[in-house]
Design a protein around this motif. Structure first.
Motif, mmCIF file in Angstrom:
data_model
loop_
_atom_site.group_PDB
_atom_site.id
_atom_site.type_symbol
_atom_site.label_atom_id
_atom_site.label_comp_id
_atom_site.label_asym_id
_atom_site.label_seq_id
_atom_site.Cartn_x
_atom_site.Cartn_y
_atom_site.Cartn_z
ATOM 1 N N ALA A 102 70.900 11.022 19.297
ATOM 2 C CA ALA A 102 71.894 10.007 19.652
ATOM 3 C C ALA A 102 72.693 9.571 18.428
ATOM 4 N N MET A 103 72.022 9.486 17.270
ATOM 5 C CA MET A 103 72.716 9.096 16.046
ATOM 6 C C MET A 103 73.711 10.172 15.612
ATOM 7 N N VAL A 104 73.334 11.438 15.754
ATOM 8 C CA VAL A 104 74.272 12.520 15.416
ATOM 9 C C VAL A 104 75.441 12.520 16.394
ATOM 10 N N ALA A 105 75.137 12.317 17.663
ATOM 11 C CA ALA A 105 76.211 12.210 18.656
ATOM 12 C C ALA A 105 77.126 11.038 18.343
ATOM 13 N N GLY A 106 76.570 10.069 17.615
ATOM 14 C CA GLY A 106 77.359 8.892 17.233
ATOM 15 C C GLY A 106 78.534 9.194 16.345
ATOM 16 N N ILE A 107 78.735 10.473 15.979
ATOM 17 C CA ILE A 107 79.944 10.854 15.249
ATOM 18 C C ILE A 107 81.192 10.442 16.032
ATOM 19 N N GLY A 108 81.031 10.398 17.352
ATOM 20 C CA GLY A 108 82.155 9.949 18.181
ATOM 21 C C GLY A 108 82.534 8.506 17.931
ATOM 22 N N GLN A 109 81.585 7.733 17.374
ATOM 23 C CA GLN A 109 81.865 6.334 17.088
ATOM 24 C C GLN A 109 82.866 6.164 15.952
ATOM 25 N N ILE A 110 83.089 7.232 15.178
ATOM 26 C CA ILE A 110 84.052 7.135 14.078
ATOM 27 C C ILE A 110 85.404 6.695 14.616
ATOM 28 N N ILE A 111 85.871 7.381 15.653
ATOM 29 C CA ILE A 111 87.167 7.029 16.246
ATOM 30 C C ILE A 111 87.092 5.653 16.885
ATOM 31 N N GLY A 112 85.978 5.369 17.552
ATOM 32 C CA GLY A 112 85.833 4.074 18.202
ATOM 33 C C GLY A 112 85.838 2.928 17.215
ATOM 34 N N GLN A 113 85.155 3.094 16.078
ATOM 35 C CA GLN A 113 85.111 2.026 15.077
ATOM 36 C C GLN A 113 86.486 1.768 14.483
ATOM 37 N N ILE A 114 87.229 2.852 14.221
ATOM 38 C CA ILE A 114 88.596 2.681 13.716
ATOM 39 C C ILE A 114 89.439 1.940 14.743
ATOM 40 N N TYR A 115 89.265 2.337 16.010
ATOM 41 C CA TYR A 115 90.045 1.693 17.076
ATOM 42 C C TYR A 115 89.750 0.200 17.155
ATOM 43 N N PHE A 116 88.460 -0.159 17.194
ATOM 44 C CA PHE A 116 88.109 -1.564 17.382
ATOM 45 C C PHE A 116 88.401 -2.406 16.148
ATOM 46 N N MET A 117 88.399 -1.792 14.970
ATOM 47 C CA MET A 117 88.740 -2.545 13.758
ATOM 48 C C MET A 117 90.247 -2.736 13.613
ATOM 49 N N TYR A 118 90.986 -1.693 13.999
ATOM 50 C CA TYR A 118 92.440 -1.754 13.794
ATOM 51 C C TYR A 118 93.193 -2.219 15.034
ATOM 52 N N ALA A 119 92.913 -1.584 16.177
ATOM 53 C CA ALA A 119 93.728 -1.808 17.363
ATOM 54 C C ALA A 119 93.430 -3.123 18.071
ATOM 55 N N GLU A 120 92.139 -3.440 18.264
ATOM 56 C CA GLU A 120 91.823 -4.599 19.091
ATOM 57 C C GLU A 120 92.305 -5.926 18.492
ATOM 58 N N PRO A 121 92.079 -6.201 17.191
ATOM 59 C CA PRO A 121 92.648 -7.448 16.632
ATOM 60 C C PRO A 121 94.166 -7.501 16.752
ATOM 61 N N LYS A 122 94.791 -6.327 16.600
ATOM 62 C CA LYS A 122 96.248 -6.256 16.734
ATOM 63 C C LYS A 122 96.680 -6.574 18.160
ATOM 64 N N LEU A 123 95.947 -6.029 19.135
ATOM 65 C CA LEU A 123 96.283 -6.280 20.541
ATOM 66 C C LEU A 123 96.093 -7.745 20.915
ATOM 67 N N LEU A 124 95.062 -8.380 20.356
ATOM 68 C CA LEU A 124 94.846 -9.804 20.631
ATOM 69 C C LEU A 124 95.983 -10.647 20.095
ATOM 70 N N LYS A 125 96.488 -10.278 18.926
ATOM 71 C CA LYS A 125 97.625 -11.009 18.362
ATOM 72 C C LYS A 125 98.893 -10.774 19.189
ATOM 73 N N ILE A 126 99.104 -9.525 19.610
ATOM 74 C CA ILE A 126 100.271 -9.211 20.439
ATOM 75 C C ILE A 126 100.221 -9.996 21.741
ATOM 76 N N HIS A 127 99.023 -10.106 22.320
ATOM 77 C CA HIS A 127 98.869 -10.804 23.599
ATOM 78 C C HIS A 127 99.269 -12.267 23.490
ATOM 79 N N ASN A 128 99.019 -12.882 22.346
ATOM 80 C CA ASN A 128 99.411 -14.282 22.168
ATOM 81 C C ASN A 128 100.921 -14.465 22.170
ATOM 82 N N GLU A 129 101.651 -13.382 21.872
ATOM 83 C CA GLU A 129 103.109 -13.466 21.786
ATOM 84 C C GLU A 129 103.812 -12.840 22.992
ATOM 85 N N ASN A 130 103.245 -11.716 23.477
ATOM 86 C CA ASN A 130 103.916 -11.002 24.563
ATOM 87 C C ASN A 130 102.855 -10.254 25.374
#
Length: 410
Positions: free
Chosen positions: A245-273
């Motif tokens: 499961a930990m080796v399969a967790g290589i897929g989390q690389i993309i997920g971690q980048i997404y949640f660190m970069y995209a989600e905070p950005k989307l929350l800020k966008i939502h407050n405006e539009n």
């Protein structure tokens, strides 16, 4: 001289890359060096910590993310949640004590170390999150790398010298103590004080309490298979399953980048539009799906000897284990997708719907885990995969059928 650019995507990638390297180092060491019986028990204790985190921290964690940008007084807001952690830690001590009464595999000393570790984990996690929500990505990067060192590097060092279950846990405890000291230095301008506001507490609880039920089912889907494996099979099978499961967790690389970069950005966008935020989520989900399909195809084409960098030959050249790994990899991808997708429902403030969706998936997962007795760990992987498929399909159905009008009318 090389100068690190303070770019959101770049820093997010560096953060995940370094953390992943340390995780791969731990996987390699666990696969080749740690006794399978010891590592299997270590996984069971990690599962306990994950359960405590999932059940006790979901409500404050979700409320913190949702209302941080809307708070006028950030210091009081942060200290409210620090105050909540005092009560959460006391409750965790009681739960760990009860766990010890029913599970006789672990000594009182080990369970006390687990309590200390949980205390450090949740305190560090909350305060670390402030830098992500403030988009202070460089400082957040340093803190995430310290956290990865605490999870993966210091346990190796201590096990190398002492070769025991206690040494693995103590390594994590001391790693988090050092990381917490660095975090304390970073946060010297945000001194802790007990602060409680009943009206705010009520608002946060009403928003986030559905996550409590959802988080229980999430933990059940993600982790109860370890206890089913321990019951039906052997402790060493837990170790093999967890390593795969930990080796399969290589897929989390993309997920971690997404949640660190995209989600905070989307929350800020939502407050405006709001409408722009919904359209952006849709675009990001399409991109994630394409990336995951490409990664899976590449994984199928890779020669198996490359996997021996992390896994023993006896594991990766075993077709049964390799197929289990592939199923776990797809499960990781689907897990990231459904978590990214349910941001829609969070922003609509319809979180209670997720509780029903996760309950259905949890029941499916439990039924699937019963087949572990006859089919082994691959049944655990399949039951997790099916549960995530159920969650994603039900979320898509709910959003498309019941929320389309709300999206168009924003």
């Amino acid at each position: 001289m090389f100068k690190l650019k303070n770019n959101g995507v770049t820093l997010s990638i560096i953060t995940v890359f370094v953390s992943t390297l340390l995780q791969f180092l731990f996987i390699r060491y666990a696969s080749y060096e740690i006794d399978k019986e010891i590592y299997g028990n270590f996984v069971l204790l990690q599962t306990l910590i994950a359960g405590l985190s999932t059940i006790l921290l979901q409500v404050p964690g979700q409320a913190f993310d949702r209302f941080y940008n809307e708070s006028d007084d950030k210091t009081n807001f942060i200290n409210q949640f620090r105050t909540y952690l005092i009560f959460i830690n006391l409750l965790s001590l009681l739960i760990i004590y009860i766990y010890g009464l029913f599970i006789n595999k672990f000594s009182s000393e080990i369970l006390f170390l687990i309590f200390i570790l949980f205390f450090l984990l949740n305190t560090y996690g909350l305060n670390q999150k402030i830098y992500l929500l403030n988009l202070e990505r460089k400082r957040y990067m340093y803190l995430k790398i310290l956290e990865a060192s605490s999870k993966f590097l210091t346990p190796i060092v201590f096990y190398f010298y002492f070769n025991s279950l206690e040494s693995l846990i103590l390594g994590m405890v001391l790693g988090y103590l050092f990381s917490s000291f660095i975090l304390y230095i970073f946060m010297k301008d945000l001194p802790f004080k007990i602060y409680f506001n009943l009206d705010n507490f009520r608002k946060y609880f009403l928003y986030a309490y559905p996550f409590l039920f959802m988080s229980i089912f999430t933990w059940g889907i993600s982790y109860t298979d370890r206890y089913f494996i321990d019951y039906f099979l052997e402790t060493k099978d837990i170790a093999i399953y967890a390593i795969l499961a930990m080796v399969a967790g290589i897929g989390q690389i993309i997920g971690q980048i997404y949640f660190m970069y995209a989600e905070p950005k989307l929350l800020k966008i939502h407050n405006e539009n709001s409408k722009l935020a919904y359209n952006t989520i849709k675009k990001y989900l399409r991109f994630l799906t394409i990336i995951f399909i490409l990664i899976f195809l590449i994984t199928l084409l890779l020669p198996k000897f490359l996997f021996t960098i992390l896994l023993e030959k006896e594991i990766i050249y075993n077709e049964y284990y390799f197929n289990t790994f592939l199923i776990l990899l797809v499960s990781i991808f689907l897990n990231i997708l459904h978590i990214a997708h349910h941001l829609y429902i969070k922003l609509f403030k319809k979180v209670y719907i997720l509780s029903y969706i996760y309950l259905i998936a949890f029941i499916v997962n439990i039924i699937g885990n019963l087949f572990i007795k006859d089919y082994g760990i691959i049944a655990a992987a399949i039951s997790t995969l099916v549960a995530y498929i159920v969650i994603l399909l039900l979320q898509i159905l709910y959003v498309s059928k019941y929320m389309k009008m709300e999206i168009n009318n924003v």
